[in-house]
Design an enzyme around this catalytic site. Structure first.
Site, PDB file in Angstrom:
ATOM      1  N   LYS A  32      56.748  74.932  39.293  1.00 10.86           N
ATOM      2  CA  LYS A  32      56.333  73.977  40.595  1.00 10.86           C
ATOM      3  C   LYS A  32      57.523  73.032  40.716  1.00 10.86           C
ATOM      4  CE  LYS A  32      53.665  70.301  38.127  1.00 10.86           C
ATOM      5  NZ  LYS A  32      54.619  69.393  38.508  1.00 10.86           N
ATOM      6  N   THR A  33      57.927  72.325  39.941  1.00 18.46           N
ATOM      7  CA  THR A  33      59.103  71.272  39.959  1.00 18.46           C
ATOM      8  C   THR A  33      60.074  71.811  40.614  1.00 18.46           C
ATOM      9  OG1 THR A  33      58.192  70.190  37.969  1.00 18.46           O
ATOM     10  CG2 THR A  33      60.532  69.619  38.801  1.00 18.46           C
ATOM     11  N   ASP A 224      53.671  66.009  44.527  1.00 14.55           N
ATOM     12  CA  ASP A 224      53.410  66.844  43.139  1.00 14.55           C
ATOM     13  C   ASP A 224      52.146  66.336  42.564  1.00 14.55           C
ATOM     14  OD1 ASP A 224      54.151  68.382  41.094  1.00 14.55           O
ATOM     15  OD2 ASP A 224      55.505  66.735  40.134  1.00 14.55           O
ATOM     16  N   GLU A 225      51.802  67.368  41.856  1.00 16.30           N
ATOM     17  CA  GLU A 225      50.380  67.022  40.761  1.00 16.30           C
ATOM     18  C   GLU A 225      49.127  66.687  41.843  1.00 16.30           C
ATOM     19  OE1 GLU A 225      50.630  67.871  37.858  1.00 16.30           O
ATOM     20  OE2 GLU A 225      52.171  67.380  37.074  1.00 16.30           O
ATOM     21  N   GLN A 255      44.237  72.190  35.938  1.00 19.89           N
ATOM     22  CA  GLN A 255      44.819  71.077  35.213  1.00 19.89           C
ATOM     23  C   GLN A 255      44.296  69.612  35.596  1.00 19.89           C
ATOM     24  OE1 GLN A 255      48.870  71.387  33.663  1.00 19.89           O
ATOM     25  NE2 GLN A 255      48.904  73.117  35.249  1.00 19.89           N
ATOM     26  N   ARG A 597      50.761  74.115  26.815  1.00 16.92           N
ATOM     27  CA  ARG A 597      52.176  73.359  26.490  1.00 16.92           C
ATOM     28  C   ARG A 597      53.013  74.191  25.671  1.00 16.92           C
ATOM     29  NH1 ARG A 597      52.115  71.065  30.517  1.00 16.92           N
ATOM     30  NH2 ARG A 597      50.220  72.411  30.884  1.00 16.92           N
TER      31      ARG A 597
END
Length: 710
Positions: A32-33, A224-225, A255, A597
């Site tokens: 995504k980044t 973002d997020e 998330q 993670r």
């Protein structure tokens, strides 16, 4: 650099979708980044858009800095000032336009320690003790009471009158404490962390000219997020994209783990309803984890109802099936974890490649004991934060004395190292400052010839500050080094033989040098001081080779080659406080975040025995939900005991409240007659909700009334 090079098909579609409202549902490890930064580069390179008209907002300084570095790699030394956190964005808006509310542009931004100092002043004035309320609870209370933006006029009004009236009239001690805290903020023109977004939203709401100026400036808004935003951040993004209507959001409903601080998964789930015609792009190719880790993670999260249906697919080669270890007690669990770490180390991995994640801090005690005994280096995240350490705060306050000369900084460093300015002399200065309406530093300057002050070394403190009043052209790191040396602060630390504090000062100086390099020529001391109040441990690069211990919440956004998730027991993970189906879905998302993670190996552990409350410890339902086919059981569970565990889990599910009505506190709604507002309270017994409308009025409305969720 070609902004589209190396992108998969879904990422490319997201990058090339430049116009309108676009939602990118990006699963863990799906790039995504990369997608967000490549889209930024595509707008600049292919579209010729000026970076000064692109806003990219994320949640941590670390993420923002990483995005800036990637963007500069693509487009050169461009202006990346509008790649920032929500709170830094609020700070920018307020620095430029807070004067319209009657405040100076050079206001103070409080960090946590500053806020505690103000609260101590409030406690002293009110005769409150820490038995009545801890500072931590008081800080949480002020944050909760600021959820409603009605406090903003009290903080920024033309006079103290309305606030002083409330303080005198209020009988509720908690509310009176809150109003007194606002009064202390007003006195020194100080904003805390919560205020930065709140005040920006309030300012844009009430000042159409300012709102349109910022909305015109940002031709493209990227967030973002997006699964983590709260109602105010949502409104801020909406207002800033209202002119050009280009809003690009990236997030993962699976998330959403911060509902306790206002995040609402519905903002990303309902995006197409809020913006009819919005496009959705789903990223499912995972570049982080092995197929085996994703198989267990997918099996777990598929049990949730509130999500966008999809299955992550691994790009990486296969790895081992995640081992699950059932220990006889917590001591045996800790010993197994130590043996697992040693095994990974022997295979050629560094300690820094390993992380132990858990649901709550108290879990770390037995783990730390075992790690200490085994002489394995480790670092616990989420304890005393670097920027909250005494020596770091002292150093920053020396810089603040040059830039702001505020009372909080003065009280902290005027007698550090000791200069004879103790309680009596501080009381003298406070009384003078109160009478004359000046700062404490101003009171000191006015009274240098007074016998009480002359008998101290306060004159040396003043001389030091005056020597560096004109520090233009001097690097901040160099300036701070001079201040700490010439003040005698460094000598004091050396005499104390405090090597850790000296190391922390050295790391601070290095971090300032890095900040200066990234900020460029236009970086000022005032800019740095405004932003340093927003820094946290998540913004620091850990240079030590040590195993990381942290809660899953602290691990969000991070990744590690080898992850161990410990204490996967009912009542621990999921938490025993989980009493509704919705909260259980969040606990499941939290476990999903923990598992994803991991890059190469994921290890899951839990222990039998008895909890500290005297109840039997059973394996977490999440282990069963992952499916035995996706885990490597290192210890076979006794069938009878496993059956008992499953019966216990089913009994807790039956006691769990069903999903609540979507009209919960904090939800934004619109009424056919009264317009938009925010739900304050749900009265299920009367089938009503209490709504505070943006007009200021409050009304109690039936569930079936003319209201819709925004």
């Amino acid at each position: 650099m070609d902004s589209l090079a190396g992108l998969n098909e879904a990422q490319r579609r997201a990058v090339e979708a430049t116009e309108g409202r676009i939602r990118v549902v990006a699963g863990a490890g799906t790039g995504k980044t990369r997608t967000l930064t490549r889209r930024y580069g595509y707008l600049v390179e292919a579209g010729g858009v000026s970076p000064g008209h692109i806003l990219a907002v994320t949640f941590t300084n670390k993420a923002a800095n990483e995005m800036k570095q990637r963007v500069r790699h693509m487009v050169g030394d461009a202006d990346t000032g509008y790649i920032c956190t929500f709170h830094a964005l609020g700070l920018m808006i307020l620095k430029e336009d807070l004067h319209t509310l009657g405040w100076p542009q050079n206001f103070l931004v409080l960090d946590e320690e500053d806020k505690n100092s103000l609260l101590r002043t409030v406690f002293e004035d009110m005769g409150m003790t820490l038995k009545e309320m801890s500072l931590h609870k008081a800080a949480d209370l002020t944050d909760d009471m600021k959820w409603d933006l009605a406090y903003v006029p009290l903080l920024t009004g033309e006079s103290d009158g309305p606030l002083l009236e409330l303080i005198d009239r209020e009988q509720n001690r908690k509310k009176q404490m809150f109003y007194r805290y606002l009064y202390e903020q007003r006195k020194i023109y100080a904003l805390d962390f919560e205020d930065l977004v709140d005040m920006a939203v309030a300012l844009l709401r009430q000042n159409q000219q300012v709102r349109e100026k910022w909305a015109r400036r940002f031709e493209y808004v990227m967030v973002d997020e997006f699964q983590d935003i709260d109602g105010k951040q949502y409104e801020l993004a909406d207002m800033l994209s209202s002119c050009h209507k280009n809003l690009f959001v990236v997030g993962d409903p699976d998330q959403t783990i911060y509902t306790w601080r206002g995040a609402d998964v519905r903002y990303i789930l309902d995006f197409p309803n809020k913006y009819p015609g919005a496009q959705t792009v789903v990223l499912t190719e995972n570049y982080r984890s092995t197929p085996q880790i994703l198989a267990a993670s997918n099996a777990l999260i598929e049990k949730n109802q509130q999500r966008v249906e999809r299955t992550l697919r691994a790009v990486n080669p296969p790895g081992p099936v995640p081992p699950y270890y059932h220990a006889k007690d917590v001591g045996a669990e800790a010993k197994f974890i130590v043996s697992r770490l040693k095994e990974l180390k022997a295979a050629g991995n560094d300690w820094r490649d390993m992380a132990i994640l858990y649901r709550a801090h108290y879990v770390s005690r037995s783990l730390e004991d075992a790690l200490l005994h085994a002489k394995i280096p480790y670092a616990v995240y989420g304890g005393m934060e670097f920027y909250g350490r005494k020596e770091i705060k002292d150093a920053i306050c020396y810089l603040r004395m040059l830039a702001l000369g505020d009372d909080l900084a003065f009280a902290r460093v005027v007698n550090e190292p000791r200069r004879g300015v103790g309680k009596k002399r501080m009381a003298f200065l406070r009384a003078y400052a109160q009478e004359k309406g000046c700062s404490l530093y101003g009171a000191l300057l006015d009274n240098l010839d007074d016998p009480m002050i002359q008998s101290s070394d306060a004159a040396g403190f003043v001389a030091l500050l005056k020597a560096y009043e004109n520090h233009d052209g001097m690097k901040m790191s160099e300036l701070l080094s001079h201040l700490l040396t010439e003040s005698g602060y460094m000598k004091m630390l050396k005499q104390l033989g405090d090597g850790d504090r000296l190391d922390n000062i050295a790391e601070l100086l290095q971090s300032i040098e890095e900040y200066e390099t990234s900020a460029g020529e236009d970086c000022t001391l005032e800019d740095f001081l405004s932003e340093v109040a927003l820094f946290t441990d998540r913004d620091r690069e850990d240079r030590k080779d040590s195993v990381k211990l942290m809660t899953v919440h602290n691990a969000k956004g991070l990744e590690f080659p080898h992850v161990i998730v410990a204490s996967l027991n009912e009542g621990v993970f999921p938490s025993r406080k989980t009493d509704t189906a919705e909260r259980m879905e969040e606990e499941r998302r939290l476990c999903y975040v923990a598992c994803t993670r991991a890059e190469k190996t994921l290890t899951l552990t839990e222990a039998a025995g008895v909890s500290h409350e005297g109840t039997a410890r059973y394996p977490s339902r999440f282990l069963f939900e992952m499916g035995k086919e996706h885990l490597n059981y290192l210890v076979e569970l006794d069938p009878a005991w496993e059956g008992e565990a499953r019966r216990y889990i089913r009994s807790t599910q039956r006691r769990m409240a069903p999903p609540s009505d979507p009209l919960g506190p904090g939800v934004r709604v619109e009424h056919a007659l009264f317009g938009p507002g925010t739900v304050l309270e749900v009265q299920k017994d009367q089938q009503c909700v209490v709504i505070r409308f943006d007009s200021g009025r409050e009304r109690t409305i039936r569930f079936d009334g003319p209201i819709r969720i925004l």
